[in-house]
Scaffold this motif. Structure first.
Motif, PDB file in Angstrom:
ATOM      1  N   LYS A  98       0.849  -1.187   0.000  1.00  0.00           N
ATOM      2  CA  LYS A  98       0.000   0.000   0.000  1.00  0.00           C
ATOM      3  C   LYS A  98       0.884   1.236   0.000  1.00  0.00           C
ATOM      4  CE  LYS A  98      -3.600   2.700   0.464  1.00  0.00           C
ATOM      5  NZ  LYS A  98      -4.498   2.946  -0.702  1.00  0.00           N
ATOM      6  N   LEU A  99       0.754   2.057  -1.065  1.00  0.00           N
ATOM      7  CA  LEU A  99       1.511   3.302  -1.149  1.00  0.00           C
ATOM      8  C   LEU A  99       0.852   4.338  -0.242  1.00  0.00           C
ATOM      9  CD1 LEU A  99       3.953   4.317  -2.962  1.00  0.00           C
ATOM     10  CD2 LEU A  99       2.215   5.649  -4.137  1.00  0.00           C
ATOM     11  N   THR A 100       1.630   4.950   0.642  1.00  0.00           N
ATOM     12  CA  THR A 100       1.076   5.924   1.597  1.00  0.00           C
ATOM     13  C   THR A 100       1.543   7.350   1.339  1.00  0.00           C
ATOM     14  OG1 THR A 100       2.875   5.459   3.159  1.00  0.00           O
ATOM     15  CG2 THR A 100       0.845   4.173   3.398  1.00  0.00           C
ATOM     16  N   SER A 101       2.645   7.513   0.603  1.00  0.00           N
ATOM     17  CA  SER A 101       3.121   8.865   0.302  1.00  0.00           C
ATOM     18  C   SER A 101       3.994   8.838  -0.946  1.00  0.00           C
ATOM     19  CB  SER A 101       3.930   9.422   1.473  1.00  0.00           C
ATOM     20  OG  SER A 101       4.458  10.692   1.157  1.00  0.00           O
ATOM     21  N   PRO A 102       3.695   9.753  -1.901  1.00  0.00           N
ATOM     22  CA  PRO A 102       2.618  10.753  -1.904  1.00  0.00           C
ATOM     23  C   PRO A 102       1.288  10.080  -2.225  1.00  0.00           C
ATOM     24  CG  PRO A 102       3.806  10.841  -3.966  1.00  0.00           C
ATOM     25  CD  PRO A 102       4.532   9.845  -3.123  1.00  0.00           C
ATOM     26  N   ASN A 103       0.228  10.543  -1.600  1.00  0.00           N
ATOM     27  CA  ASN A 103      -1.067   9.896  -1.795  1.00  0.00           C
ATOM     28  C   ASN A 103      -2.153  10.880  -2.215  1.00  0.00           C
ATOM     29  OD1 ASN A 103      -2.236   7.350  -1.860  1.00  0.00           O
ATOM     30  ND2 ASN A 103      -3.279   7.665   0.099  1.00  0.00           N
ATOM     31  N   GLY A 104      -1.728  12.103  -2.610  1.00  0.00           N
ATOM     32  CA  GLY A 104      -2.692  13.079  -3.111  1.00  0.00           C
ATOM     33  C   GLY A 104      -2.640  14.390  -2.358  1.00  0.00           C
ATOM     34  N   ASN A 150      14.545  16.816  -1.974  1.00  0.00           N
ATOM     35  CA  ASN A 150      14.424  15.437  -1.512  1.00  0.00           C
ATOM     36  C   ASN A 150      13.057  15.200  -0.877  1.00  0.00           C
ATOM     37  OD1 ASN A 150      14.856  13.343   0.898  1.00  0.00           O
ATOM     38  ND2 ASN A 150      16.270  12.850  -0.755  1.00  0.00           N
ATOM     39  N   HIS A 151      12.441  14.064  -1.224  1.00  0.00           N
ATOM     40  CA  HIS A 151      11.131  13.713  -0.687  1.00  0.00           C
ATOM     41  C   HIS A 151      11.104  12.218  -0.354  1.00  0.00           C
ATOM     42  CE1 HIS A 151       9.552  17.628  -1.979  1.00  0.00           C
ATOM     43  NE2 HIS A 151      10.268  17.433  -3.080  1.00  0.00           N
ATOM     44  N   SER A 152      10.218  11.836   0.554  1.00  0.00           N
ATOM     45  CA  SER A 152      10.115  10.438   0.977  1.00  0.00           C
ATOM     46  C   SER A 152       8.934   9.761   0.298  1.00  0.00           C
ATOM     47  CB  SER A 152       9.953  10.340   2.502  1.00  0.00           C
ATOM     48  OG  SER A 152      11.136  10.743   3.151  1.00  0.00           O
ATOM     49  N   ILE A 153       9.231   8.684  -0.443  1.00  0.00           N
ATOM     50  CA  ILE A 153       8.189   7.809  -0.974  1.00  0.00           C
ATOM     51  C   ILE A 153       8.007   6.695   0.054  1.00  0.00           C
ATOM     52  CG2 ILE A 153       7.531   6.249  -2.837  1.00  0.00           C
ATOM     53  CD1 ILE A 153       9.362   7.871  -4.674  1.00  0.00           C
ATOM     54  N   ALA A 154       6.788   6.526   0.542  1.00  0.00           N
ATOM     55  CA  ALA A 154       6.552   5.576   1.633  1.00  0.00           C
ATOM     56  C   ALA A 154       5.467   4.581   1.246  1.00  0.00           C
ATOM     57  CB  ALA A 154       6.157   6.317   2.911  1.00  0.00           C
ATOM     58  N   ILE A 197      13.139  -5.000   0.047  1.00  0.00           N
ATOM     59  CA  ILE A 197      12.076  -4.530   0.937  1.00  0.00           C
ATOM     60  C   ILE A 197      12.428  -4.742   2.404  1.00  0.00           C
ATOM     61  CG2 ILE A 197      10.692  -6.650   1.074  1.00  0.00           C
ATOM     62  CD1 ILE A 197       8.232  -4.795   0.540  1.00  0.00           C
ATOM     63  N   SER A 198      13.275  -5.764   2.693  1.00  0.00           N
ATOM     64  CA  SER A 198      13.620  -6.019   4.088  1.00  0.00           C
ATOM     65  C   SER A 198      14.585  -4.974   4.635  1.00  0.00           C
ATOM     66  CB  SER A 198      14.244  -7.413   4.226  1.00  0.00           C
ATOM     67  OG  SER A 198      15.476  -7.467   3.542  1.00  0.00           O
ATOM     68  N   LEU A 199      15.225  -4.194   3.736  1.00  0.00           N
ATOM     69  CA  LEU A 199      16.163  -3.170   4.180  1.00  0.00           C
ATOM     70  C   LEU A 199      15.561  -1.770   4.128  1.00  0.00           C
ATOM     71  CD1 LEU A 199      19.449  -4.363   2.423  1.00  0.00           C
ATOM     72  CD2 LEU A 199      18.677  -4.839   4.728  1.00  0.00           C
ATOM     73  N   SER A 200      14.548  -1.578   3.291  1.00  0.00           N
ATOM     74  CA  SER A 200      14.039  -0.225   3.076  1.00  0.00           C
ATOM     75  C   SER A 200      13.098   0.233   4.181  1.00  0.00           C
ATOM     76  CB  SER A 200      13.291  -0.168   1.742  1.00  0.00           C
ATOM     77  OG  SER A 200      12.113  -0.954   1.815  1.00  0.00           O
ATOM     78  N   ASN A 201      12.472  -0.703   4.915  1.00  0.00           N
ATOM     79  CA  ASN A 201      11.488  -0.371   5.946  1.00  0.00           C
ATOM     80  C   ASN A 201      10.347   0.474   5.397  1.00  0.00           C
ATOM     81  OD1 ASN A 201      12.867  -1.741   7.978  1.00  0.00           O
ATOM     82  ND2 ASN A 201      14.168   0.020   8.400  1.00  0.00           N
ATOM     83  N   GLY A 202      10.097   0.352   4.100  1.00  0.00           N
ATOM     84  CA  GLY A 202       8.949   1.023   3.518  1.00  0.00           C
ATOM     85  C   GLY A 202       9.148   2.487   3.217  1.00  0.00           C
ATOM     86  N   VAL A 203      10.374   2.979   3.202  1.00  0.00           N
ATOM     87  CA  VAL A 203      10.624   4.393   2.906  1.00  0.00           C
ATOM     88  C   VAL A 203      11.793   4.489   1.932  1.00  0.00           C
ATOM     89  CG1 VAL A 203      11.229   6.656   3.827  1.00  0.00           C
ATOM     90  CG2 VAL A 203       9.803   5.114   5.177  1.00  0.00           C
ATOM     91  N   TYR A 204      11.601   5.262   0.839  1.00  0.00           N
ATOM     92  CA  TYR A 204      12.697   5.531  -0.083  1.00  0.00           C
ATOM     93  C   TYR A 204      12.839   7.037  -0.246  1.00  0.00           C
ATOM     94  CZ  TYR A 204      15.578   5.926  -4.208  1.00  0.00           C
ATOM     95  OH  TYR A 204      16.583   6.260  -5.072  1.00  0.00           O
ATOM     96  N   SER A 205      14.043   7.526  -0.033  1.00  0.00           N
ATOM     97  CA  SER A 205      14.312   8.956  -0.134  1.00  0.00           C
ATOM     98  C   SER A 205      14.673   9.289  -1.581  1.00  0.00           C
ATOM     99  CB  SER A 205      15.455   9.332   0.816  1.00  0.00           C
ATOM    100  OG  SER A 205      15.695  10.715   0.768  1.00  0.00           O
ATOM    101  N   THR A 264       0.437  11.785   5.846  1.00  0.00           N
ATOM    102  CA  THR A 264       1.228  11.904   4.625  1.00  0.00           C
ATOM    103  C   THR A 264       2.705  11.614   4.899  1.00  0.00           C
ATOM    104  OG1 THR A 264      -0.288  13.591   3.791  1.00  0.00           O
ATOM    105  CG2 THR A 264       1.878  13.438   2.740  1.00  0.00           C
ATOM    106  N   GLY A 265       3.239  10.633   4.182  1.00  0.00           N
ATOM    107  CA  GLY A 265       4.650  10.301   4.323  1.00  0.00           C
ATOM    108  C   GLY A 265       5.015   9.584   5.598  1.00  0.00           C
ATOM    109  N   LYS A 266       4.013   9.115   6.347  1.00  0.00           N
ATOM    110  CA  LYS A 266       4.307   8.473   7.628  1.00  0.00           C
ATOM    111  C   LYS A 266       4.979   7.122   7.416  1.00  0.00           C
ATOM    112  CE  LYS A 266       2.192   7.026  11.994  1.00  0.00           C
ATOM    113  NZ  LYS A 266       0.934   6.921  12.775  1.00  0.00           N
ATOM    114  N   PRO A 267       6.147   6.895   8.009  1.00  0.00           N
ATOM    115  CA  PRO A 267       6.825   5.597   7.869  1.00  0.00           C
ATOM    116  C   PRO A 267       6.025   4.482   8.543  1.00  0.00           C
ATOM    117  CG  PRO A 267       8.354   7.302   8.609  1.00  0.00           C
ATOM    118  CD  PRO A 267       6.972   7.867   8.736  1.00  0.00           C
ATOM    119  N   SER A 268       6.298   3.257   8.140  1.00  0.00           N
ATOM    120  CA  SER A 268       5.596   2.103   8.685  1.00  0.00           C
ATOM    121  C   SER A 268       5.894   1.939  10.173  1.00  0.00           C
ATOM    122  CB  SER A 268       6.016   0.836   7.930  1.00  0.00           C
ATOM    123  OG  SER A 268       5.466  -0.304   8.534  1.00  0.00           O
TER     124      SER A 268
END
Length: 628
Positions: free
Chosen positions: A345-351, A360-364, A407-415, A502-506
């Motif tokens: 489930k993509l949480t950021s950016p979500n609209g 720099n922005h966080s894709i979560a 995915i096991s290293l990213s913790n759901g966030v990519y800068s 918005t952009g909240k990490p897992s």
């Protein structure tokens, strides 16, 4: 007072006093002396006996060396079979060492003592062959050499030569040295000093060496003439033989479009034991969009860390055509049948967000159902209506050419820093992010592909353009908790208290056990465009002076072997990686090299082999630590 004087085992009494006992006997009737048996077969040992009614007997064997019984006693049956049974079925193990043996049957065989002291003995000599066993020696062996695997093989062949009667324990002792000397005398090798050197090794390899079996792969489907539609699920199949199935060996599957050269689209990386892959024919891939055509072939490659590789293509071209208009091109990545299947489930950016070029922005994203696999990220520009436009769907690059994250290293966030390219990333308000997750089980098996897209549009503006006044979250989070019930949790807090997600990490992730990181990587993880070195304090590389595992390039294969730290385990791991533009100096090229790379130096090759050995030693240590 006499009874049955002609019967063995009868007792003679005179006036009530025992004055004589006829001894019982056992006679082996099969095998005959010097019969030849084969390892892996079942053979019957038969005998006759008298005077041993209701008595149990033992069956044992010993090795014969230089014409005499030698070594310790090995029991096949230990006083647990009736003498009157008359037969025993022996399932000879398939890995039973070849050689000459003597089989004994007796009522009471002690664990030690001279053969002459045994009672009621019967024995027979038999030869056992092991035709499928082979070994190719590559190094000198001598007294005290710490090479137990090769010494065990040497002890095995010396036993087959009927020269060694000791245990096969991997220790080059005086008995092994004496047996090597006897082999040298037998074959006229001088000097016969008991050292297993080049001349002796050459003779032994001629007798027992393995014939090289090269791995081979044959693609069986598609093999030419088929038409596959985008969005359909199709089985890619192949046969294989001679694959060593090493711990770090892999099968790499791809589709190659020969209509405009040779564009290769990655499909899957699999274990060597697999012979098929269920492929959802996609529109979008990490190497670009598949628009269809009639000149496709499937390529399957077996890639070995050490040893020979193999590959094959479909014999003839097959076609890929556009999907039916009723098929949603995104739905093929969804799993609608199994509620326990992986989801992302993509949480950021979500609209509603406004991001700027050059910043720099966080894709979560959050995920569940598995904790391994690769995530590909794409920027979708819906202000462009033409799906074939190269700027409609843009892979988010990480310096390598496209984004790929463990995915096991990213913790759901990519800068992500949006490139300051206002033509490719033009200002607009109809952007979305799409994430594809290629999930794997803990055993490395593919679980399929899963995707999600931003629910609503976000905007990209030119750097320096004022952003609409709004509260921007500033997320901070605690360390992951200990692993409990296969879950780890952490607390995520917005320092600005915006009241949005918005952009909240897992705040949770799957785990196997809580681990303590003992590993660092100079390239920060799986950065394929940078040669990194992994320092693993728990399992250092014992074959390099600094204990490091260094990324390696195989230019001829366009592959690198990338070492990285596995956060879920707490120690180093490694994987093969295809480099579309080739590789050099342990890293993938960002562009095609103008001068062909020589690939690894001889030092790199030694380091590669050493690292492979170190990994095997590491896995053995892990099993020992786990008590297995």
């Amino acid at each position: 007072d006499t009874h049955s004087l002609d019967r063995p085992g009868s007792k003679v009494y005179y006036n009530g006093t025992l004055i004589h006992t006829y001894l019982p006997y056992i006679t082996i009737t099969s095998p005959n002396n010097n019969d030849l048996w084969t390892a892996g077969q079942t053979q019957n040992i038969t005998w006759t006996s008298a005077g041993l009614e209701n008595k149990n007997v033992s069956i044992v064997y010993r090795v014969v060396a230089n014409g005499k019984p030698a070594g310790s006693i090995t029991y096949l049956a230990r006083k647990n079979i009736l003498a009157t049974a008359g037969s025993y079925s022996w399932n000879i193990p398939s890995d039973f060492p070849a050689g000459k043996y003597v089989i004994y049957i007796d009522q009471n065989i002690p664990t030690s003592g001279a053969e002459k002291d045994w009672k009621n003995i019967s024995k027979v000599y038999v030869k056992i062959a092991s035709p499928s066993w082979c070994y190719t020696f590559s190094e000198d062996l001598y007294s005290g050499v710490p090479k137990p695997k090769q010494v065990r093989a040497l002890q095995t062949v010396l036993r087959a030569e009927e020269l060694y009667g000791g245990d096969i324990d991997g220790v080059f002792d005086t008995n092994v040295k004496k047996a090597v000397q006897d082999f040298q005398k037998k074959n006229g090798i001088s000097p016969n000093n008991g050292r297993f050197g080049p001349t002796t090794r050459e003779k032994m390899n001629a007798l027992y060496g393995c014939k090289e079996v090269k791995p081979s792969i044959t693609v069986t489907s598609p093999n030419g003439g088929e038409t596959w539609k985008i969005g359909e699920t199709k089985n890619i199949t192949w046969t294989a033989s001679g694959l060593p199935n090493g711990d770090y060996d892999r099968i790499i599957v791809s589709a190659v479009d020969f209509s405009g050269g040779a564009i290769e689209y990655s499909i899957a990386t699999l274990l060597p034991s697999q012979r098929s892959y269920s492929w959802v024919v996609p529109v979008e891939t990490s190497q670009g969009n598949i628009t269809g055509g009639n000149k496709f072939k499937i390529r399957v490659v077996y890639l070995a860390l050490i040893g020979n590789n193999a590959e094959d293509y479909s014999d003839n071209f097959f076609s890929i055509s556009a999907a039916d208009s009723s098929v949603d091109s995104l739905s093929v990545f969804s799993n609608t049948t199994a509620t326990s299947s992986p989801t992302i489930k993509l949480t950021s950016p979500n609209g509603g967000e406004t991001w700027q070029n050059g910043q720099n922005h966080s894709i979560a994203f959050t995920y569940s159902g598995a904790n391994r696999g690769k995530v590909y990220l794409y920027l979708i520009n819906d202000s462009i209506s033409d799906p074939s436009n190269q700027y409609k769907t843009i892979p988010i690059e990480n310096g390598y050419g496209y984004a790929i994250y463990d995915i096991s290293l990213s913790n759901g966030v990519y800068s992500w820093t949006i490139p300051n390219d206002q033509y490719k990333y033009s200002p607009g308000s109809k952007y979305k992010i799409r994430a594809y997750w290629y999930a794997f089980s803990n055993e490395g098996a593919s679980l399929g592909s899963f995707s999600d897209t931003s629910d609503n549009y976000f905007s990209i503006s030119v750097a320096g353009t004022p952003v609409p006044a709004s509260c921007v979250p500033s997320w901070t989070y605690t360390a992951w908790s200990a692993c409990a019930n296969s879950q780890q949790t952490r607390t995520v807090t917005d320092l600005n208290n915006c009241g949005v997600t918005t952009g909240k990490p897992s705040e949770s992730q799957l785990c196997s056990t809580a681990v303590v990181a003992t590993c660092t990587d100079t390239d920060g993880g799986k950065d394929y465009s940078v040669r990194g070195a992994v320092k693993d304090t728990k399992y250092p590389n014992p074959y390099t002076a600094d204990g490091l595992y260094t990324d390696l390039c195989y230019a001829g294969l366009k592959q690198i072997f990338e070492y990285y730290c596995d956060a879920s385990l707490g120690y180093s791991q490694g994987e093969w990686r295809v480099c579309p533009n080739g590789c050099s100096n342990g890293a993938c090229n960002k562009t095609v090299a103008l001068v062909p790379s020589e690939g690894n130096s001889s030092q790199d090759l030694v380091a590669s082999i050493s690292a492979a050995i170190a990994k095997i030693a590491q896995q053995i240590q892990q099993l020992l630590s786990a008590g297995q």
